[in-house]
Design a protein around this motif. Structure first.
Motif, PDB file in Angstrom:
ATOM      1  N   ASP A   5       0.812  -1.216   0.000  1.00  0.00           N
ATOM      2  CA  ASP A   5       0.000   0.000   0.000  1.00  0.00           C
ATOM      3  C   ASP A   5       0.848   1.271   0.000  1.00  0.00           C
ATOM      4  OD1 ASP A   5       0.888  -0.548   2.536  1.00  0.00           O
ATOM      5  OD2 ASP A   5      -0.874   0.344   3.532  1.00  0.00           O
ATOM      6  N   GLN A  10       7.875   5.951  -0.990  1.00  0.00           N
ATOM      7  CA  GLN A  10       7.611   5.570   0.404  1.00  0.00           C
ATOM      8  C   GLN A  10       8.272   4.229   0.718  1.00  0.00           C
ATOM      9  OE1 GLN A  10       3.277   5.715   0.284  1.00  0.00           O
ATOM     10  NE2 GLN A  10       3.236   7.586   1.523  1.00  0.00           N
ATOM     11  N   GLY A  26       6.425  16.256   1.953  1.00  0.00           N
ATOM     12  CA  GLY A  26       5.465  17.342   1.875  1.00  0.00           C
ATOM     13  C   GLY A  26       4.240  17.019   2.709  1.00  0.00           C
ATOM     14  N   ALA A  27       3.454  18.035   2.947  1.00  0.00           N
ATOM     15  CA  ALA A  27       2.244  17.852   3.753  1.00  0.00           C
ATOM     16  C   ALA A  27       1.348  16.778   3.134  1.00  0.00           C
ATOM     17  CB  ALA A  27       1.490  19.171   3.828  1.00  0.00           C
ATOM     18  N   GLY A  28       0.850  15.906   3.990  1.00  0.00           N
ATOM     19  CA  GLY A  28      -0.125  14.912   3.527  1.00  0.00           C
ATOM     20  C   GLY A  28       0.444  13.829   2.637  1.00  0.00           C
ATOM     21  N   SER A  29       1.758  13.665   2.672  1.00  0.00           N
ATOM     22  CA  SER A  29       2.369  12.680   1.781  1.00  0.00           C
ATOM     23  C   SER A  29       2.614  11.343   2.473  1.00  0.00           C
ATOM     24  CB  SER A  29       3.687  13.242   1.248  1.00  0.00           C
ATOM     25  OG  SER A  29       4.517  13.573   2.334  1.00  0.00           O
ATOM     26  N   GLY A  30       2.114  11.186   3.678  1.00  0.00           N
ATOM     27  CA  GLY A  30       2.244   9.910   4.371  1.00  0.00           C
ATOM     28  C   GLY A  30       3.495   9.803   5.212  1.00  0.00           C
ATOM     29  N   LYS A  31       3.989  10.928   5.653  1.00  0.00           N
ATOM     30  CA  LYS A  31       5.162  11.018   6.518  1.00  0.00           C
ATOM     31  C   LYS A  31       5.109  10.071   7.713  1.00  0.00           C
ATOM     32  CE  LYS A  31       5.225  14.982   8.259  1.00  0.00           C
ATOM     33  NZ  LYS A  31       5.132  16.435   8.506  1.00  0.00           N
ATOM     34  N   THR A  32       4.110  10.256   8.540  1.00  0.00           N
ATOM     35  CA  THR A  32       4.001   9.462   9.759  1.00  0.00           C
ATOM     36  C   THR A  32       3.757   8.002   9.428  1.00  0.00           C
ATOM     37  OG1 THR A  32       2.973  11.448  10.629  1.00  0.00           O
ATOM     38  CG2 THR A  32       2.995   9.533  12.061  1.00  0.00           C
ATOM     39  N   LYS A  33       3.008   7.798   8.358  1.00  0.00           N
ATOM     40  CA  LYS A  33       2.747   6.432   7.906  1.00  0.00           C
ATOM     41  C   LYS A  33       4.061   5.734   7.564  1.00  0.00           C
ATOM     42  CE  LYS A  33       0.097   4.034   4.327  1.00  0.00           C
ATOM     43  NZ  LYS A  33      -1.318   3.673   4.463  1.00  0.00           N
ATOM     44  N   GLN A 249       6.854  23.337   6.722  1.00  0.00           N
ATOM     45  CA  GLN A 249       5.877  23.343   7.804  1.00  0.00           C
ATOM     46  C   GLN A 249       6.485  23.698   9.152  1.00  0.00           C
ATOM     47  OE1 GLN A 249       2.510  20.448   7.806  1.00  0.00           O
ATOM     48  NE2 GLN A 249       3.758  19.372   6.321  1.00  0.00           N
ATOM     49  N   TYR A 281      -1.486  12.616  -0.842  1.00  0.00           N
ATOM     50  CA  TYR A 281      -2.697  11.791  -0.906  1.00  0.00           C
ATOM     51  C   TYR A 281      -3.903  12.512  -0.320  1.00  0.00           C
ATOM     52  CZ  TYR A 281       0.253   7.909  -2.230  1.00  0.00           C
ATOM     53  OH  TYR A 281       1.128   7.103  -2.906  1.00  0.00           O
ATOM     54  N   ARG A 282      -3.702  13.749   0.006  1.00  0.00           N
ATOM     55  CA  ARG A 282      -4.739  14.458   0.746  1.00  0.00           C
ATOM     56  C   ARG A 282      -5.559  15.408  -0.115  1.00  0.00           C
ATOM     57  NH1 ARG A 282      -1.978  17.284   5.381  1.00  0.00           N
ATOM     58  NH2 ARG A 282      -2.152  15.244   6.374  1.00  0.00           N
ATOM     59  N   GLY A 575      -0.852  18.515  10.913  1.00  0.00           N
ATOM     60  CA  GLY A 575      -1.029  17.059  10.896  1.00  0.00           C
ATOM     61  C   GLY A 575      -2.449  16.597  10.595  1.00  0.00           C
ATOM     62  N   GLU A 577      -6.431  16.784   8.628  1.00  0.00           N
ATOM     63  CA  GLU A 577      -6.965  17.017   7.285  1.00  0.00           C
ATOM     64  C   GLU A 577      -8.489  17.087   7.302  1.00  0.00           C
ATOM     65  OE1 GLU A 577      -5.044  13.698   5.310  1.00  0.00           O
ATOM     66  OE2 GLU A 577      -6.630  12.307   5.850  1.00  0.00           O
ATOM     67  N   ARG A 618      -4.186  21.698   4.744  1.00  0.00           N
ATOM     68  CA  ARG A 618      -5.115  20.863   5.516  1.00  0.00           C
ATOM     69  C   ARG A 618      -6.309  20.466   4.659  1.00  0.00           C
ATOM     70  NH1 ARG A 618      -1.879  18.872   8.002  1.00  0.00           N
ATOM     71  NH2 ARG A 618      -0.521  20.138   6.715  1.00  0.00           N
TER      72      ARG A 618
HETATM   73  P1  ATP Z   1       1.330  16.172   7.631  1.00  0.00           P
HETATM   74  O1  ATP Z   1       2.491  16.808   6.961  1.00  0.00           O
HETATM   75  O2  ATP Z   1       0.101  16.986   7.446  1.00  0.00           O
HETATM   76  O3  ATP Z   1       1.620  15.746   9.031  1.00  0.00           O
HETATM   77  P2  ATP Z   1       1.872  13.468   6.793  1.00  0.00           P
HETATM   78  O4  ATP Z   1       2.932  13.595   5.802  1.00  0.00           O
HETATM   79  O5  ATP Z   1       2.215  13.054   8.163  1.00  0.00           O
HETATM   80  O6  ATP Z   1       1.021  14.830   6.800  1.00  0.00           O
HETATM   81  P3  ATP Z   1      -0.003  11.342   6.942  1.00  0.00           P
HETATM   82  O7  ATP Z   1      -0.862  11.977   7.929  1.00  0.00           O
HETATM   83  O8  ATP Z   1       0.847  10.198   7.361  1.00  0.00           O
HETATM   84  O9  ATP Z   1       0.832  12.457   6.176  1.00  0.00           O
HETATM   85  O10 ATP Z   1      -0.883  10.850   5.686  1.00  0.00           O
HETATM   86  C1  ATP Z   1      -1.796  11.693   5.014  1.00  0.00           C
HETATM   87  C2  ATP Z   1      -2.932  10.913   4.412  1.00  0.00           C
HETATM   88  O11 ATP Z   1      -2.500  10.208   3.254  1.00  0.00           O
HETATM   89  C3  ATP Z   1      -3.451   9.897   5.374  1.00  0.00           C
HETATM   90  O12 ATP Z   1      -4.854   9.895   5.277  1.00  0.00           O
HETATM   91  C4  ATP Z   1      -2.828   8.598   4.862  1.00  0.00           C
HETATM   92  O13 ATP Z   1      -3.619   7.486   5.195  1.00  0.00           O
HETATM   93  C5  ATP Z   1      -2.797   8.822   3.365  1.00  0.00           C
HETATM   94  N1  ATP Z   1      -1.736   8.057   2.675  1.00  0.00           N
HETATM   95  C6  ATP Z   1      -0.426   8.113   2.912  1.00  0.00           C
HETATM   96  N2  ATP Z   1       0.261   7.303   2.062  1.00  0.00           N
HETATM   97  C7  ATP Z   1      -0.660   6.706   1.287  1.00  0.00           C
HETATM   98  C8  ATP Z   1      -0.596   5.748   0.205  1.00  0.00           C
HETATM   99  N3  ATP Z   1       0.544   5.256  -0.229  1.00  0.00           N
HETATM  100  N4  ATP Z   1      -1.753   5.373  -0.365  1.00  0.00           N
HETATM  101  C9  ATP Z   1      -2.926   5.873   0.060  1.00  0.00           C
HETATM  102  N5  ATP Z   1      -3.054   6.767   1.055  1.00  0.00           N
HETATM  103  C10 ATP Z   1      -1.934   7.192   1.676  1.00  0.00           C
END
Ligand code: ATP
Ligand code: MG
Length: 732
Positions: A5, A10, A26-33, A249, A281-282, A575, A577, A618
């Motif tokens: 996934d 990533q 970048g923001a919303g790019s799945g950093k924490t994930k 950020q 992804y946001r 963090g 959305e 956001r």
């Molecule tokens: P921020 O900078 O705002 O803290 P972030 O980089 O920490 O954002 P996350 O909060 O980890 O980003 O993820 C943002 C959203 O994108 C979440 O809803 C997450 O589930 C989704 N997401 C991340 N990676 C993927 C992926 N590969 N496929 C689908 N959805 C993803």
């Protein structure tokens, strides 16, 4: 472990477990994930012992969340893993070995009020006049020196012959000695002393370098220089370090975070593997283009562009409104209509603002529309203690038979009327079937009540009598000021501010907040009097109060299952959305915020711009930006030009909505100028002197500012000196 996934970048970030990795996400790019997946991957696929992993996050909440996510994937195995904040990680290290640098292992940690006490003692010892030298300022200088790992010697060296800095250096030196004597560390010391320990003890350093074979840091853009050094020392051997951050950020510069840490990472480590997670992804591409275009105005940054697969999307809607009331009405009306059109629940909407006080106008509108909402990081305006107290005073002025309100304020401020006495009075009232107030009026004939309480009650009655008389002469906004003066409510808060201002215990800020809220309440009265809130004829206190009750009284048990709109500052939105986001108050001096003491430096403007970037990113699907011709904030009128950030957005992604008003263009209409004139009016005792001040301003060619202060330039229909905010009627 299944990494299906994740996208290619990533997955690379997860799989590249050896060597330094910089994830510029970048923001919303799945950093924490990515970070949590990486931790699990190390344990599951690389057979890394959980005890060899150190993961650092910014807050305890984030650390707990990360542990939960990891737990879900690898189960109990996560127990030996250090997932913590910088501070708790350091406490753990110091408890074990701090004796090696001459401290007791059972050291105590001084909080900010202990710290203030000690600093004051040091100043006394050095015969440094605390009237001339603000110890709060000294604390903050010492703290930022510690953030940079600058010890007292180095501080003194850099101070050179600068008188002030030399004095601070002296205090700093004595302060550190005293701390050591008491086996105490302040918060900054937790980091500093850990670095010192690792520097001075080869054994300890070796131990932790061996232990933490894999190091990960989230929200890396918000680490201080000292924290950066700490991580560098631990990671320098194996260099298995993975940091996740977004330079765009970084919004905590004022707390000692140092954006250079992320910009210089590549220089400090060998062969850094840089992963740019640019797929977002946001949000829709339109929202991202808007954010990208804005942030490109910052010079201090790593170039990167966010993109999204979500190609379609609405343009960013920009709207100019007349004032904060119209702005809030517009926002809430859009939320309402949009939710009907799309079927979206209210929880998919967020309203963001720069300063907490801006929430009030939005709250009023939401209440009017009966739309439930939640405020993050703040109490709802009408539920705040000081606002409830003030409303109770006003209600008693209008109607002394209001037992609930009388009971609320009878002993505010304290006048020796205890709970027992109130109980007795209430019993008597219910026995006689009279109001509490009537029983109070008869108190001198009541043998049940102590002399002390009688005295207090008579004071209370006199005060209410006086306020009722004043109500005959003053309009609501003026009366509120009188209430705050006569009751001593405001001076009590001001006293609290003064008393605690150097204590760093948060009490000064809390009291100042209450004062700000009370001033903001005056804004509501002014809105009401200038006809923004009511179209009817009557402009008296009764009408004003019933308007407020109607707008603030909605059934709203604090129930999380209720579908609610979210209100918060842009700082607290990091963090999160939301499908639809509104950012209100896009005006110069509001956002970017005006600094009271000095004009903004380029660096500060860049930080404000990053904050704007955080706000914009956001939004998932729709984004609205609103601004006004004028607004009343903290009880003072403001007229500001539109925010420079609006001018920095690309034409292609923005749709300017029709506006009922024209923008203001005049120069010099800045907050401090307005405040200056508003103050002059405040101090003028009658209309005549107000007029002569007006004439003087005209001569000084500051009439634009005067119009602003009077509300004319503010889009009100006609100039009328009675609309001058806080102008005193007659000379009582
Ligand atoms: P921020 O900078 O705002 O803290 P972030 O980089 O920490 O954002 P996350 O909060 O980890 O980003 O993820 C943002 C959203 O994108 C979440 O809803 C997450 O589930 C989704 N997401 C991340 N990676 C993927 C992926 N590969 N496929 C689908 N959805 C993803
Ligand atoms: Mg995140």
């Amino acid at each position: 472990m299944n990494l299906d996934d994740l996208n290619v970048a990533q997955r690379q970030a997860v799989e590249r477990t050896e060597g330094p990795v910089l994830i510029l996400a970048g923001a919303g790019s799945g950093k924490t994930k990515v970070l949590t997946t990486r931790i699990s991957y190390l344990v599951e696929d690389k057979n890394v012992n959980p005890g060899n992993i150190l993961a650092i996050t910014f807050t305890n909440k984030a650390a707990n969340e990360m542990r939960e996510r990891v737990d879900k994937i690898i189960g109990d195995n996560s127990r030996d893993m250090w997932i913590s904040t910088f501070h708790s990680c350091c406490v753990r290290i110091l408890r074990k070995d701090i004796n090696k640098i001459g401290y007791n292992r059972s050291f105590v940690i001084y909080d900010s009020s202990d710290q203030a006490t000690l600093i004051k003692e040091c100043m006394k010892e050095l015969d440094i006049n605390d009237k001339k030298f603000d110890h709060k300022m000294i604390i903050s200088k010492i703290s930022s020196a510690k953030d940079k790992l600058m010890d007292p010697k180095e501080f003194a060296r850099q101070a050179g012959s600068d008188f002030l800095l030399k004095k601070i250096a002296e205090v700093y030196a004595v302060y550190q000695e005293r701390l050591k004597r008491s086996s105490a560390l302040d918060f900054d010391d937790l980091i500093v002393k850990t670095v010192e320990l690792l520097k001075s003890s080869e054994d300890v350093l070796e131990f932790y370098r061996n232990k933490f074979k894999y190091i990960m840091v989230d929200e890396y853009q918000d680490t201080s220089r000292a924290q950066y050094e700490l991580i560098k020392m631990l990671a320098m051997g194996h260099q298995n370090i993975c940091v996740v951050g977004d330079d765009d950020q970084s919004i905590y510069g004022w707390r000692g975070a140092d954006i250079r840490n992320i910009l210089e990472f590549e220089r400090d480590y060998d062969d850094v593997f840089v992963v740019k997670l640019e797929q977002n992804y946001r949000s829709t591409q339109i929202i991202l283009d808007t954010a990208n275009h804005l942030i490109a105005n910052n010079i201090e940054r790593k170039k990167k562009r966010l993109w999204s697969e979500k190609k379609d999307g609405e343009k960013v809607q920009v709207k100019l409104l007349k004032n904060e009331v119209e702005e809030a009405n517009f926002v809430v009306n859009e939320i309402y209509e949009n939710s009907i059109k799309t079927g979206r629940p209210f929880s998919e909407y967020a309203v963001l603002y720069r300063a907490n006080a801006q929430a009030r106008a939005v709250e009023d509108a939401l209440n009017k529309f009966q739309i439930p909402y939640n405020i993050y990081g703040g109490t709802k305006f009408y539920e705040r203690k000081e606002i409830k107290d003030l409303l109770a005073f006003l209600r008693v002025i209008v109607n002394p038979q209001d037992d609930i309100s009388v009971k609320r304020i009878i002993n505010i401020p304290r006048r020796g009327i205890g709970l027992k006495t109130i109980e007795k009075l209430e019993d008597r009232a219910s026995m006689m079937k009279e109001s509490l107030y009537s029983v109070l009026l008869d108190v001198d004939n009541n043998s049940d009540i102590s002399t002390k309480a009688k005295k207090g009650i008579n004071e209370f009655l006199d005060m209410v009598g006086l306020l009722r008389a004043l109500n005959e002469v003053y309009k609501p906004s003026e009366l509120i000021e009188k209430v705050l003066d006569v009751t001593g409510y405001k001076s009590e808060l001001e006293f609290q501010v003064k008393k605690n201002e150097n204590m760093q215990n948060g009490k000064a800020e809390e009291a100042q907040d209450r004062i700000d809220n009370l001033m903001e309440f005056i804004s509501i009265a002014i809105e009401y009097e200038t006809g923004v809130l009511n179209s009817g004829e009557e402009k008296n206190l009764e009408e004003f109060l019933s308007g407020i009750s109607l707008s603030s009284d909605i059934d709203d048990e604090d129930n999380d299952s209720i579908d609610k709109v979210s209100l918060m500052t842009m700082h607290s939105s990091k963090g999160l959305e939301f499908p639809v986001v509104f950012i209100v108050g896009m005006e110069e001096n509001i956002f970017p915020i005006a600094r009271a003491i000095h004009s903004m430096s380029d660096a500060e403007i860049e930080e404000e711009r990053r904050l704007c970037y955080v706000g914009i990113t956001r939004a998932m699907k729709e984004l609205y930006l609103t601004y006004t011709v004028s607004r009343v904030l903290y009880g003072k009128p403001n007229v500001n030009k539109k925010s420079r950030f609006l001018g920095e957005l690309p034409d292609e992604t923005v749709e300017i909505l029709d506006s009922p008003v024209k923008p203001v263009e005049f120069a010099g209409a800045n907050y401090s100028l307005i405040a200056k004139y508003a103050d002059k009016y405040k101090n003028s005792m009658n209309l005549e002197s107000a007029k002569s001040i007006g004439a003087k301003i005209k001569k000084e060619k500051d009439y634009d500012a005067m119009n602003v202060a009077c509300g004319e330039g503010a889009g009100y229909d006609s100039y009328d000196s009675s609309k001058i905010p806080r102008l005193k009627k007659g000379s009582v």
